[in-house]
Design a protein around this motif. Structure first.
Motif, PDB file in Angstrom:
ATOM      1  N   PHE A 134       1.051  -1.588  -0.225  1.00 54.30           N
ATOM      2  CA  PHE A 134      -0.044  -0.120  -0.110  1.00 54.30           C
ATOM      3  C   PHE A 134       0.558   1.466   0.135  1.00 54.30           C
ATOM      4  O   PHE A 134       1.588   1.724   0.768  1.00 54.30           O
ATOM      5  CB  PHE A 134      -0.780   0.352   1.110  1.00 54.30           C
ATOM      6  N   ILE A 135       0.263   1.864  -0.730  1.00 54.17           N
ATOM      7  CA  ILE A 135       1.610   3.468  -0.919  1.00 54.17           C
ATOM      8  C   ILE A 135       0.119   4.388  -0.834  1.00 54.17           C
ATOM      9  O   ILE A 135      -0.728   4.723  -1.031  1.00 54.17           O
ATOM     10  CB  ILE A 135       2.007   3.773  -1.466  1.00 54.17           C
ATOM     11  N   ASP A 136       0.236   4.785   0.398  1.00 57.92           N
ATOM     12  CA  ASP A 136      -0.624   6.020   0.698  1.00 57.92           C
ATOM     13  C   ASP A 136      -0.143   7.567   0.609  1.00 57.92           C
ATOM     14  O   ASP A 136       0.824   7.567   0.048  1.00 57.92           O
ATOM     15  CB  ASP A 136      -0.995   5.625   1.952  1.00 57.92           C
ATOM     16  N   GLU A 137      -0.993   7.911   0.726  1.00 55.97           N
ATOM     17  CA  GLU A 137      -0.459   9.918  -0.172  1.00 55.97           C
ATOM     18  C   GLU A 137       0.175  10.307  -1.103  1.00 55.97           C
ATOM     19  O   GLU A 137       1.208  10.613  -1.560  1.00 55.97           O
ATOM     20  CB  GLU A 137      -0.062  10.558   0.697  1.00 55.97           C
ATOM     21  N   ILE A 138      -0.399   8.319  -2.212  1.00 56.39           N
ATOM     22  CA  ILE A 138       0.560   8.809  -3.117  1.00 56.39           C
ATOM     23  C   ILE A 138      -0.003  10.285  -4.106  1.00 56.39           C
ATOM     24  O   ILE A 138       0.693  11.107  -4.771  1.00 56.39           O
ATOM     25  CB  ILE A 138      -0.281   7.865  -4.516  1.00 56.39           C
ATOM     26  N   GLN A 139      -0.750  11.762  -3.752  1.00 49.82           N
ATOM     27  CA  GLN A 139      -0.304  12.551  -4.657  1.00 49.82           C
ATOM     28  C   GLN A 139       0.921  13.177  -4.361  1.00 49.82           C
ATOM     29  O   GLN A 139       1.452  14.336  -5.027  1.00 49.82           O
ATOM     30  CB  GLN A 139      -1.623  13.645  -3.892  1.00 49.82           C
ATOM     31  N   HIS A 140       1.619  13.149  -2.958  1.00 50.21           N
ATOM     32  CA  HIS A 140       2.980  13.463  -2.359  1.00 50.21           C
ATOM     33  C   HIS A 140       4.170  13.159  -3.842  1.00 50.21           C
ATOM     34  O   HIS A 140       4.599  14.159  -3.567  1.00 50.21           O
ATOM     35  CB  HIS A 140       2.872  13.499  -0.947  1.00 50.21           C
ATOM     36  N   TYR A 143       4.971  13.979  -8.740  1.00 51.60           N
ATOM     37  CA  TYR A 143       6.619  15.443  -9.069  1.00 51.60           C
ATOM     38  C   TYR A 143       7.313  14.749  -9.205  1.00 51.60           C
ATOM     39  O   TYR A 143       7.406  13.484  -9.640  1.00 51.60           O
ATOM     40  CB  TYR A 143       7.086  15.801  -7.953  1.00 51.60           C
ATOM     41  N   ARG A 144       7.913  15.915 -10.102  1.00 52.18           N
ATOM     42  CA  ARG A 144       8.749  15.376 -11.613  1.00 52.18           C
ATOM     43  C   ARG A 144       9.774  16.484 -11.843  1.00 52.18           C
ATOM     44  O   ARG A 144       9.424  17.477 -11.767  1.00 52.18           O
ATOM     45  CB  ARG A 144       8.154  14.955 -12.721  1.00 52.18           C
ATOM     46  N   LEU A 177      -1.530  11.779 -12.246  1.00 54.30           N
ATOM     47  CA  LEU A 177      -0.476  11.076 -12.465  1.00 54.30           C
ATOM     48  C   LEU A 177      -1.386   9.475 -12.667  1.00 54.30           C
ATOM     49  O   LEU A 177       0.721   9.025 -13.363  1.00 54.30           O
ATOM     50  CB  LEU A 177       0.069  10.386 -10.201  1.00 54.30           C
ATOM     51  N   PHE A 178      -1.439   8.922 -12.883  1.00 57.68           N
ATOM     52  CA  PHE A 178      -2.046   7.878 -13.653  1.00 57.68           C
ATOM     53  C   PHE A 178      -2.759   8.407 -14.837  1.00 57.68           C
ATOM     54  O   PHE A 178      -2.800   7.184 -15.549  1.00 57.68           O
ATOM     55  CB  PHE A 178      -3.257   6.948 -12.762  1.00 57.68           C
ATOM     56  N   THR A 179      -2.926   9.178 -15.516  1.00 59.71           N
ATOM     57  CA  THR A 179      -3.376   9.230 -16.291  1.00 59.71           C
ATOM     58  C   THR A 179      -2.473   9.319 -17.446  1.00 59.71           C
ATOM     59  O   THR A 179      -2.658   9.776 -18.932  1.00 59.71           O
ATOM     60  CB  THR A 179      -4.944  10.477 -16.757  1.00 59.71           C
TER      61      THR A 179
END
Length: 300
Positions: A134-140, A143-144, A177-179
């Protein structure tokens, strides 16, 4: 009530997990990922995203799944069946690898290049027979530094390495990030996003009513209050929905604040009075609502 018992009762409340249908469906999809990963170990793995507004209960749902999984497959010195990491703001793929190594208890998690850390992470997943990440707070992690250092490529490679299926938890801010990476999207099963409930929808009204009913009963069953609080009364439900904007986790948080207020005044249940004060003390200061619906007279 003795004041020193209040923290114990609040802690008891925080342990409550209501079998809310969207969360139950999320558990079923997590279980599917585990079983699929077990029969395809060594092959490219699948992932799943679960995005929702803050307060939707996605983290609580993940922790409940982990608790249930560990009851059947406990963590030991030789076995780490599930890894859960929560990211901090502006995280990088290297920071993600460090967090995973920290979970495994690696005392040298920060030493080495990003590629070296990735190899150690892979070795840990294999050694400890991990079934799910599980990777939580994936919005953090959204970044690139440049087009050539897009973190989505790191996530894609994590799945391609064929070690462990992964669940990505986060807010809607992570959607890009996913799209933006079609190849990463192709490695994911159908999303298990949690959407806010719509009070105009009869099925959504039934969901929030069912949640409130079960939460009300759990308060009594766990000896937190003496009698039901009427959380499923139509007017109370309408107020809870107005404050939460259909985000079910906010309902639970508001009830928790109201519970403390009720306990401190020695009440046998949560009253509308307590909910109204909870809105003034918690919901309004935190920007969830500008007005307090509990101060309006219910419609006849």
């Amino acid at each position: 009530m003795k004041r020193d018992l209040i923290p114990t009762k609040i802690a008891r409340f925080q342990e409550i997990f209501i079998p809310y249908p969207p969360h139950t469906e999320f558990h079923e999809r997590c279980d599917y990922l585990v079983k699929l990963g077990q029969v395809t170990r060594g092959q490219p793995q699948k992932g799943m995203r679960a995005l929702a507004p803050s307060g939707s209960g996605k983290t609580a749902a993940a922790r409940a799944f982990i608790h249930q999984f560990h009851a059947k497959t406990p963590r030991t010195q030789e076995r780490v069946p599930i890894v859960y990491v929560a990211l901090e703001r502006a995280s990088t793929s290297k920071r993600l690898m460090i967090s995973i190594l920290d979970y495994f208890g690696d005392p040298f998690s920060t030493r080495g290049t990003e590629q070296e850390l990735k190899q150690r992470v892979k070795a840990c997943f294999e050694r400890f027979q991990t079934d799910l990440l599980f990777i939580d707070e994936i919005q953090h992690l959204n970044y690139r530094n440049s087009e050539r250092s897009d973190v989505t490529d790191s996530l894609k490679r994590l799945l391609d390495d064929g070690v462990v299926p992964t669940v990505f938890l986060g807010t809607e801010d992570a959607l890009d990030l996913f799209t933006r990476n079609i190849q990463l999207g192709g490695r994911l099963i159908a999303p298990s996003d949690f959407h806010p409930l719509d009070l105009k929808s009869s099925s959504d009204r039934a969901l929030i009513a069912g949640y409130a009913t079960l939460l009300d009963q759990a308060l009594v069953d766990r000896d937190i209050v003496d009698e039901p609080s009427g959380l499923n009364e139509p007017w109370v439900l309408a107020c809870l929905h107005a404050i939460s904007d259909g985000v079910i986790g906010r309902v639970s948080r508001l009830v928790e604040v109201a519970l403390e207020i009720a306990l401190r005044r020695g009440a046998s249940r949560i009253e509308k009075y307590d909910l109204a004060i909870a809105v003034d003390r918690w919901a309004i200061p935190n920007g969830l609502t500008k007005t307090n619906p509990f101060l309006r007279e219910p419609a006849l």
